[in-house]
Design a protein around this motif. Structure first.
Motif, short mmCIF file in Angstrom:
data_model
loop_
_atom_site.label_atom_id
_atom_site.label_comp_id
_atom_site.label_asym_id
_atom_site.label_seq_id
_atom_site.Cartn_x
_atom_site.Cartn_y
_atom_site.Cartn_z
N ARG A 1 35.97 49.09 42.95
CA ARG A 1 36.28 49.44 45.06
C ARG A 1 36.89 47.70 44.89
O ARG A 1 36.96 46.96 44.37
N ALA A 2 38.07 48.22 45.53
CA ALA A 2 38.53 46.50 45.99
C ALA A 2 39.24 45.26 45.25
O ALA A 2 38.61 44.96 45.26
N VAL A 3 40.23 46.02 44.27
CA VAL A 3 40.55 45.23 43.30
C VAL A 3 41.62 44.12 44.26
O VAL A 3 42.46 44.91 44.36
N SER A 4 41.30 43.32 43.95
CA SER A 4 42.62 42.46 43.79
C SER A 4 42.85 40.98 42.92
O SER A 4 41.57 40.78 42.35
N PHE A 5 44.09 41.02 43.01
CA PHE A 5 44.22 39.95 41.61
C PHE A 5 45.76 39.36 41.28
O PHE A 5 46.35 39.43 42.50
N HIS B 1 48.43 36.56 28.35
CA HIS B 1 49.13 37.49 28.64
C HIS B 1 49.58 37.28 29.94
O HIS B 1 47.80 37.66 31.09
N PRO B 2 50.40 38.35 30.54
CA PRO B 2 50.18 38.46 32.04
C PRO B 2 49.73 39.67 32.55
O PRO B 2 48.84 39.56 33.70
N THR B 3 49.26 40.86 31.72
CA THR B 3 47.98 41.95 31.92
C THR B 3 47.50 42.20 31.62
O THR B 3 46.44 43.20 31.37
N LEU B 4 47.40 42.05 30.18
CA LEU B 4 46.61 42.61 29.31
C LEU B 4 44.57 41.95 29.15
O LEU B 4 43.72 42.84 29.28
N PRO B 5 44.85 40.75 29.81
CA PRO B 5 43.79 40.73 30.20
C PRO B 5 42.79 41.09 31.12
O PRO B 5 41.86 41.46 31.13
N ARG B 6 43.59 41.46 32.61
CA ARG B 6 42.97 41.98 33.27
C ARG B 6 42.59 43.44 33.09
O ARG B 6 42.38 44.32 33.10
N ALA B 7 43.70 44.21 31.77
CA ALA B 7 43.24 45.25 31.63
C ALA B 7 42.23 45.58 31.00
O ALA B 7 41.37 46.26 30.99
N ALA C 1 34.49 37.67 40.11
CA ALA C 1 35.98 37.13 39.20
C ALA C 1 35.70 37.19 38.45
O ALA C 1 34.53 36.56 37.46
N PHE C 2 36.93 37.28 37.19
CA PHE C 2 36.88 37.77 35.68
C PHE C 2 37.95 35.85 36.30
O PHE C 2 39.11 35.94 36.77
N GLU C 3 37.80 35.24 35.44
CA GLU C 3 38.77 34.01 35.30
C GLU C 3 39.35 34.73 33.59
O GLU C 3 39.01 34.71 33.33
N LEU C 4 41.19 35.06 34.59
CA LEU C 4 41.45 35.94 32.85
C LEU C 4 41.94 34.60 32.56
O LEU C 4 42.45 33.52 32.51
N HIS D 1 42.52 31.80 44.48
CA HIS D 1 42.49 33.05 44.65
C HIS D 1 43.66 33.58 45.41
O HIS D 1 42.92 33.93 46.83
N GLY D 2 44.86 33.60 45.47
CA GLY D 2 45.82 33.65 46.24
C GLY D 2 46.13 33.19 47.31
O GLY D 2 46.22 31.51 46.36
N GLY D 3 45.82 32.90 48.17
CA GLY D 3 46.12 31.34 49.14
C GLY D 3 44.27 31.17 49.45
O GLY D 3 44.01 29.90 50.30
N ASP D 4 43.73 31.64 49.42
CA ASP D 4 41.98 31.12 49.70
C ASP D 4 41.45 30.35 48.15
O ASP D 4 41.65 30.43 47.16
N PHE D 5 40.09 29.85 48.59
CA PHE D 5 39.66 29.54 47.89
C PHE D 5 38.70 30.25 47.65
O PHE D 5 38.35 31.21 48.80
#
Ligand SMILES: C[S@@+](CC[C@H](N)C(=O)[O-])C[C@H]1O[C@@H](n2cnc3c(N)ncnc32)[C@H](O)[C@@H]1O
Length: 329
Positions: A31-35, A11-17, A4-7, A130-134
């Motif tokens: 594989r299996a990317v979620s953000f 910026h809304p997209t640059l840290p993920r990129a 998990a990267f703590e962005l 992360h989303g609705g999860d811990f």
């Protein structure tokens, strides 16, 4: 390995990129990317250590131990084997201070052995949303944000207000997908911010500029940090006479009125620059370029394929779009 990267949220997209391109540059298949805007979770098919060392726009990178309801986090915490090591749990996310304290206490209490040390723990755990999860993670890497801050242009031997902050210079190097040991070119090097980050990440850097004082300044900045690059004075159109093929380009050309182009209209300069980039890049290589307008991005697309673009508003009259272009294989 799930990480998990703590962005950084800058910026809304640059840290993920930035994170994804650092992985791609070091050939870490995922594989299996979620953000969400705050956290990026990926399954890496091999240990990603070298890629993590490159990341600029995250704060921590964690090995994921549990992702789900709080009960699954508490179960994972109860299975930890600390063999007398000290530890700390920090909750980070949309929690009130009271919720944070309560979550940290509950997860800490579930860890079977080990001493809590809030100042210098042997092991550091992070509890995120992360989303609705811990998400429970163990810190695998802390991004060297303070070291990047210390390389800010004002602290370097040659300083001018045109420089990108080191964290954005490094993100641009990542967007170029240049691997460690690869040849990276910045043909508008200015004060040398991009050259410094590329050299620090172990690339063979070529840095040039039209102005001799910029090239001298870049050489001085590199020497100040004990780093090496090949520096030379050249108009961008003449760089192909000095350098053969490169793996990648990372560059921040002049933006227009205030910047020095020796009177050349910016769009004419961009057209000449992208023509040179197409000749210099190896097939499949990327050019990461900061551009000031949609028109400039469209000029880039006349020469190379646009892979991604992230627009950052600096102030009322300046936007910077961080683009990654690719030369077709
Ligand atoms: C925005 S600045 C680069 C800033 C740089 N990223 C830094 O960290 O300092 C643009 C640079 O392009 C250079 N430049 C302008 N026209 C050029 C040309 N035709 N060929 C090469 N360099 C040029 C300028 O001298 C200036 O140093």
């Amino acid at each position: 390995m799930r990480i998990a990267f703590e962005l950084s949220g800058e910026h809304p997209t640059l840290p993920r990129a930035d994170a994804l391109s650092a992985l791609e540059a070091e050939r870490v298949a995922i594989r299996a990317v979620s953000f969400t805007p705050e956290v990026l979770v990926v399954d890496a098919l091999r240990p990603p250590r070298r890629a993590l060392e490159r990341v600029a726009l995250s704060r921590y990178v964690d090995r994921v131990l549990a992702l789900g309801p709080l009960s699954s986090v508490l179960r994972a915490a109860s299975r930890l084997r600390l063999a007398g090591e000290s530890f700390r749990v920090r909750a980070h996310g949309p929690f009130t201070p009271a919720e944070k304290r309560d979550l940290e206490r509950r997860v800490g209490a579930a860890v079977p052995a080990g001493r809590v040390d809030l100042d210098r723990p042997d092991r550091e755990f992070r509890l995120l949303q992360h989303g609705g999860d811990f998400l429970l993670g163990e810190v695998e890497h802390e991004v060297e944000r303070s070291a990047m801050e210390a390389r800010k242009v004002a602290r370097r031997p040659f300083s001018m207000p045109i420089s990108l902050h080191p964290k954005f210079a490094r993100a641009l190097v990542n967007l170029s997908r240049c691997p460690r040991g690869g040849a990276l070119l910045d043909p508008f090097c200015g004060t040398g911010g991009i050259a410094l980050e590329g050299a620090r990440l172990g690339m063979r850097v070529f840095a040039s500029d039209l102005q001799e004082k910029m090239v001298d300044g870049t050489s001085r900045a590199l020497a100040h940090y004990g780093l090496k690059a090949q520096t030379f004075v050249a108009d961008v159109g003449d760089v192909p006479l000095q350098v053969e093929t490169v793996d990648a380009i990372a560059t921040d050309p002049p933006y227009g009125r205030a910047a020095s182009t020796r009177g050349e209209p910016p769009n004419s300069l961009y057209r000449r620059a992208f023509g040179a980039f197409r000749g210099l890049l190896r097939p499949g290589g990327h050019a990461a370029v900061v551009l000031p307008s949609d028109r400039a991005v469209a000029i880039g697309e006349e020469f190379l394929g646009l892979e991604e673009a992230h627009t950052l508003r600096v102030h009322k009259s300046l936007t910077r779009t961080f683009c990654a272009f690719v030369k077709p294989p």
